[in-house]
Design an enzyme around this catalytic site. Structure first.
Site, short mmCIF file in Angstrom:
data_model
loop_
_atom_site.label_atom_id
_atom_site.label_comp_id
_atom_site.label_asym_id
_atom_site.label_seq_id
_atom_site.Cartn_x
_atom_site.Cartn_y
_atom_site.Cartn_z
CB VAL A 1 -0.94 0.02 1.23
CG1 VAL A 1 -2.00 1.10 1.06
CG2 VAL A 1 -1.61 -1.34 1.41
CG ASP B 1 -8.40 -10.67 6.87
OD1 ASP B 1 -7.67 -10.99 7.82
OD2 ASP B 1 -7.96 -10.40 5.74
#
Length: 251
Positions: free
Chosen positions: A104, A248
């Site tokens: 990211v 998650d």
């Protein structure tokens, strides 16, 4: 160890565990895919692994080795037809987070909005499929005995491969963003569809700190209770109102 005293023996063992754990972390981080996901799961197993191993493996949650800046740039162009600098006003070539399937980057849009751009590693889908072929070969005896049912491996592979479709992840983001909008203390990133494909996901950038950093600041019992109550309410809302569970959560 036979030549060491009790104190020296404990220090020697701690150094050995740290060195071995760091090597294991580095190897799992380079492998990416399911192998790295295994390391991430193990990093939260406090009752299974020693403290030194947990500390090293925790780096796989955010600080895994990323791909080279030129490769990330090429991946972005192959997915969107333009280089990052042609799309954004600013784009940081160094990732601030890297995990098992992608990394990211921080960026700023032409309108001045801060965004997080997740770029998938090249050929990660085929790498996952190859990893599971090896896993099936390695676990063949346990499949015959029923200790590792083939259906379990199929389900794990299906779930991990599904994570390589960032359009699917974008759909989930928008689903939970709308479904949990009634919880005023919860913020979910917004998706920028014009810069999102199967291999690139662009969303609003939310700053925060990891759970371990939060706990290291020794928050008051009242604040910990408040966080716990809100997490509980979030799960309750998902299970009983949305009938869907985000399974998650990143610590």
């Amino acid at each position: 160890n036979l030549l060491l005293g009790e104190g020296d023996r404990a220090q020697h063992q701690a150094r050995f565990l740290q060195k071995a754990s760091r090597r294991g972390r580095d190897e799992l981080g380079m492998l990416k895919g399911p192998a790295m996901k295994l390391g991430q799961v193990l990093s939260m197993q406090s009752g299974v692994l020693p403290r030194e191993a947990l500390r090293e493996l925790a780096d796989l949650q955010m600080r895994a080795p990323g791909m080279h800046a030129s490769l990330a740039r090429a991946q972005f162009k192959s997915a969107l037809g333009k280089y990052p600098e042609d799309v954004f006003r600013e784009f940081d070539p160094e990732p601030f987070a890297a995990a098992s399937l992608g990394q990211v980057h921080r960026a700023i849009t032409r309108k001045g909005e801060k965004v997080a751009v997740k770029i998938q590693y090249p050929a990660i889908r085929s790498a996952i499929e190859n990893d599971f072929k090896l896993l099936r070969s390695a676990t063949f005896p346990t499949q015959l005995t029923g200790h590792v049912p083939p259906a379990l491996l199929d389900e794990v592979q299906r779930g991990i491969l599904e994570e390589t479709d960032y359009l699917h992840e974008a759909d989930n983001l928008e689903y939970f963003r709308q479904g949990l909008s009634g919880l005023p203390y919860l913020t979910i990133p917004a998706v920028y569809r014009q810069w999102t494909t199967e291999r690139v996901l662009t969303m609003s950038c939310l700053e925060g700190e990891g759970l371990s950093e939060f706990l290291n600041r020794k928050p008051s019992p009242a604040l910990r209770d408040l966080v716990g109550a809100r997490v509980w309410e979030m799960y309750y809302t998902q299970l009983h109102r949305l009938k869907a569970l985000h399974a998650d959560h990143h610590p």
